[in-house]
Each structure stands twice: as structure tokens, then as C-alpha cells.
Design a protein around this motif. Sequence first.
Motif, PDB file in Angstrom:
ATOM      1  N   TYR A   1     -29.400   5.409  22.654  1.00  0.00           N
ATOM      2  CA  TYR A   1     -29.346   5.312  21.196  1.00  0.00           C
ATOM      3  C   TYR A   1     -30.722   5.701  20.672  1.00  0.00           C
ATOM      4  CZ  TYR A   1     -29.115   3.360  16.501  1.00  0.00           C
ATOM      5  OH  TYR A   1     -29.159   3.201  15.144  1.00  0.00           O
ATOM      6  N   GLU A   2     -30.758   6.573  19.669  1.00  0.00           N
ATOM      7  CA  GLU A   2     -32.026   7.034  19.102  1.00  0.00           C
ATOM      8  C   GLU A   2     -32.038   6.807  17.598  1.00  0.00           C
ATOM      9  OE1 GLU A   2     -32.870  10.760  22.149  1.00  0.00           O
ATOM     10  OE2 GLU A   2     -32.166  11.163  20.125  1.00  0.00           O
ATOM     11  N   TYR A   3     -33.219   6.495  17.077  1.00  0.00           N
ATOM     12  CA  TYR A   3     -33.392   6.404  15.629  1.00  0.00           C
ATOM     13  C   TYR A   3     -34.853   6.666  15.293  1.00  0.00           C
ATOM     14  CZ  TYR A   3     -35.604   1.755  15.894  1.00  0.00           C
ATOM     15  OH  TYR A   3     -36.454   0.712  16.150  1.00  0.00           O
ATOM     16  N   SER A   4     -35.100   6.927  14.024  1.00  0.00           N
ATOM     17  CA  SER A   4     -36.474   7.095  13.564  1.00  0.00           C
ATOM     18  C   SER A   4     -36.715   6.196  12.365  1.00  0.00           C
ATOM     19  CB  SER A   4     -36.770   8.554  13.211  1.00  0.00           C
ATOM     20  OG  SER A   4     -35.942   8.974  12.160  1.00  0.00           O
ATOM     21  N   SER A   5     -37.955   5.785  12.199  1.00  0.00           N
ATOM     22  CA  SER A   5     -38.340   4.942  11.084  1.00  0.00           C
ATOM     23  C   SER A   5     -39.794   5.247  10.751  1.00  0.00           C
ATOM     24  CB  SER A   5     -38.147   3.462  11.447  1.00  0.00           C
ATOM     25  OG  SER A   5     -38.248   2.657  10.280  1.00  0.00           O
ATOM     26  N   GLY A   6     -40.381   4.446   9.882  1.00  0.00           N
ATOM     27  CA  GLY A   6     -41.748   4.715   9.483  1.00  0.00           C
ATOM     28  C   GLY A   6     -42.530   3.448   9.208  1.00  0.00           C
TER      29      GLY A   6
END
Length: 130
Positions: free
Chosen positions: A82-87
Motif C-alpha cells: 500500500y502506498e500513499y503520499s502526504s506532507g
Amino acid sequence: MYRAVTNGIQVSVEPFYLDEESQPEAGQYIWAYMVEIRNESAEAVQLKSRFWQITDALGRVEEVRGPGVVGEQPVIQPGETYEYSSGCPLKTTSGIMVGSYSMERPDGSVFDVEIPAFSLDLPDAVRSVN
């Protein structure tokens, strides 16, 4: 890339400085980070919640807790990723993030998975080891 493995769950993080979104003159430095969670265990897990500890260059600490990630509580099957991006915004030119995910197994048991500590540094920053 930063990596940690807990109970067969591998978490990899890669941070990126967002120059175009940052405003150094206003003390606003913005980073993005990509997270990959790979289930190398023999059973499915569900990511239930997250905990982050964010420390800036002046030693100020902010803690963030909440359900899931990016509005999801994904179930990750054995062998899946599972992959995600945030900041993350900071008021200083550097910082460090570390944390954990709370995962639940099909039998209802819950365990914490380490998110490796990773550095938030400007691309041209001079680094020294003390």
C-alpha cells in the motif's frame, strides 16, 4: 529511502523538499513524503491509526494522531503493498519525523508498526555529525 520492519510489515519512506510550495522568507518550509507499506507476513493486516512525532531544528515537537492515513484504513493482504503520499510544514530549515501505525490482524489483535525516523533537510544543506 528509510526503512523499518516490524512483525513482517516493512515501512519505507522517502521525503522530498517542495521548493515551489515553500516560503523561506516567511519561515515556511514544506516537505512531501512517499510511504510504502509492504505486508511480508502470512496474514492480512488493517492499518487502523497513525502516530507521528515531528521535531523541528529548534527542538519543538508536534505530535499527530488520527485514524488511518489520507482518509483510508487499508487492508493489506500478504505480499501486497500500500502506498500513499502526504506532507509536512516546518518553520525551520530542517527537522525529523518518526512514528508508528497501529495495525489489526483478522483475529482482532492489534500491534504497532515502526515508521523509521527520517530527516527533513534542504537539498543543499550542509550536514555535520557532532
